[in-house]
Design an enzyme around this catalytic site. Structure first.
Site, short mmCIF file in Angstrom:
data_model
loop_
_atom_site.label_atom_id
_atom_site.label_comp_id
_atom_site.label_asym_id
_atom_site.label_seq_id
_atom_site.Cartn_x
_atom_site.Cartn_y
_atom_site.Cartn_z
N HIS A 83 0.81 -1.13 0.02
CA HIS A 83 0.14 0.07 -0.19
C HIS A 83 1.01 1.32 -0.04
O HIS A 83 0.46 2.28 -0.54
CB HIS A 83 -0.87 0.13 1.15
N HIS A 122 -8.04 -7.70 -8.11
CA HIS A 122 -8.44 -8.36 -6.67
C HIS A 122 -8.65 -7.44 -5.62
O HIS A 122 -7.81 -7.50 -4.74
CB HIS A 122 -7.51 -9.48 -6.37
N SER A 179 -6.67 -1.22 -0.97
CA SER A 179 -6.16 -0.66 -2.09
C SER A 179 -7.17 0.14 -2.73
O SER A 179 -6.80 1.26 -3.14
CB SER A 179 -5.42 -1.56 -3.06
N GLU A 205 -13.96 -8.21 -7.87
CA GLU A 205 -13.85 -8.82 -6.57
C GLU A 205 -14.70 -10.04 -6.66
O GLU A 205 -16.06 -9.67 -7.13
CB GLU A 205 -13.95 -8.06 -5.34
N GLY A 261 -11.19 -11.03 -11.74
CA GLY A 261 -10.29 -9.96 -12.16
C GLY A 261 -9.28 -10.21 -13.34
O GLY A 261 -8.98 -9.39 -14.07
N ASP A 297 -3.14 -8.32 -7.12
CA ASP A 297 -3.05 -8.78 -5.95
C ASP A 297 -3.93 -9.88 -5.50
O ASP A 297 -4.77 -9.78 -4.81
CB ASP A 297 -3.41 -7.45 -4.89
#
Length: 277
Positions: free
Chosen positions: A19, A42, A99, A117, A143, A163
C-alpha cells in the site's frame, strides 16, 4: 477456490509494503493534470474494520501498521501514508484501508476506478465502501478475465494493481501470463504486482517469467520480517512494478530502511529494492 479472506490479515507487514508502494505510484502520476484509470484485479472489501472478530483473531495489524504508526522519527512520505490510513477510521471504528479506498483518496474526480472482486462476502462490502466515490465501478467478476477487457484505457494513462491471494500455487505462473496479456494491450501502463514470499523457488520462477517478457523497466521491492529463509509460513512479500515512476525506488528504499527493523520478528529482517529486476 475462494476461502481466503483478507480481513484476517489486514494491516500486516505485507499490506504496508504494497500500500505504501501503491500510494507513491499514484501520488506521482496524479501530479500531471491528465486523467488516469486505475484497475484493481482483486479488490477485496475495500476497507477493513479491525474491531471485528475476524481481525481480532490473529491481530496481524499489530505487527504491521501498528509498529510503524507508533515509531519515532517517521519519514515525511511515510507520514503521508499513515495520515491516509488514519483517515479511513472514525470515532467508533478502528479500520485499515484496502487498495481501492487508498486509490480513491489519491485520484481526482475525473479519474476512473475499475474494481474487480469475486468473493461473495467481500463484493457487497466493496460496493458499500466505494459507493461514496462516484468515479468508481465495482465488478462481481474474476479480475484476471475482466482486466484485459478494460485495456487499453481511453485515458491512455493507467495503473493496474494485481494482488491475488495465491491460494493456488499456479497463481504465480498465472500472474506472469496475465501480465504479458495486459502489457501487449497497453505497454505504457504502470503494473504493480504483489506476491507472498513463502517458497523461494516459486518467487524465483515468477521473477524469471517476468524478466523473459523483456519489459523496458522492471523494479522489484521485498520486505521479509525474518532473515531465516527456512521460517514457516509467509515470511515476507514483494512488489514487482512495470514502468515504475522514476522516483519510486528511492522512495520505497527510504520506507524499507525505516520499516524493516520495526516489523522484524526475531531481531532480524531482510529487504531489498531493485531498480532493475
Amino acid at each position: 477456490m475462494l476461502s481466503y479472506r483478507h480481513l484476517y490479515h489486514a494491516g500486516n507487514h505485507a499490506d504496508i509494503l504494497k500500500h505504501y508502494t501503491l500510494c507513491r505510484i499514484l501520488s506521482y502520476l496524479t501530479q500531471k493534470d491528465k486523467p488516469l484509470r486505475y484497475i484493481d484485479t482483486h479488490a477485496g472489501a475495500g476497507r477493513y474494520d479491525l474491531n471485528t472478530s475476524e481481525a481480532q483473531k490473529l491481530q496481524e495489524y499489530n505487527d504491521g501498521i501498528g509498529r510503524i504508526r507508533n515509531a519515532p522519527k517517521t519519514p515525511a512520505l511515510v507520514k503521508d501514508y499513515l495520515n491516509l490510513v488514519a483517515k479511513c477510521g472514525s470515532n467508533n471504528s478502528y479500520s485499515y484501508p484496502g487498495s481501492p479506498w487508498l486509490a480513491a483518496q489519491l485520484l481526482r474526480p475525473y479519474d476512473r476506478l475499475e474494481l474487480c472482486e469475486l468473493h461473495p462476502q467481500d463484493f457487497p462490502r466493496l460496493e458499500k465502501t466505494m459507493s461514496a466515490f462516484k468515479n468508481s465501478h465495482c465488478y462481481d467478476v474474476d479480475g484476471f478475465q475482466k482486466s484485459a477487457s478494460l485495456l487499453p484505457p481511453v485515458e491512455r494513462r493507467g495503473v493496474v494493481f494485481i494482488d491475488p491471494s495465491y491460494e493456488l500455487k499456479q497463481d504465480y505462473s498465472k500472474v506472469a501470463d496475465h501480465l504479458q496479456v495486459l502489457t501487449r494491450k497497453f505497454s505504457t501502463g504502470v503494473y504493480a504486482i504483489w506476491y507472498p514470499i513463502v517458497n523461494s523457488d516459486q518467487v524465483a520462477r515468477l521473477h524469471r517469467a517476468v524478466r523473459k517478457q523483456q519489459h523496458e523497466k522492471i523494479a522489484c521491492y521485498e520486505l521479509s520480517v525474518t532473515a531465516d529463509e527456512a521460517a514457516k509460513g509467509m515470511r515476507g512479500s514483494g512488489m514487482i512494478v512495470i514502468n515504475p515512476p522514476w522516483s519510486l525506488t528511492a522512495e520505497v528504499t527510504e520506507f524499507l530502511e525505516f520499516a524493516a527493523p520495526l516489523v522484524a520478528t526475531d531481531g532480524g529482517s531482510h529487504w531489498r529494492a531493485l531498480d532493475t529486476l
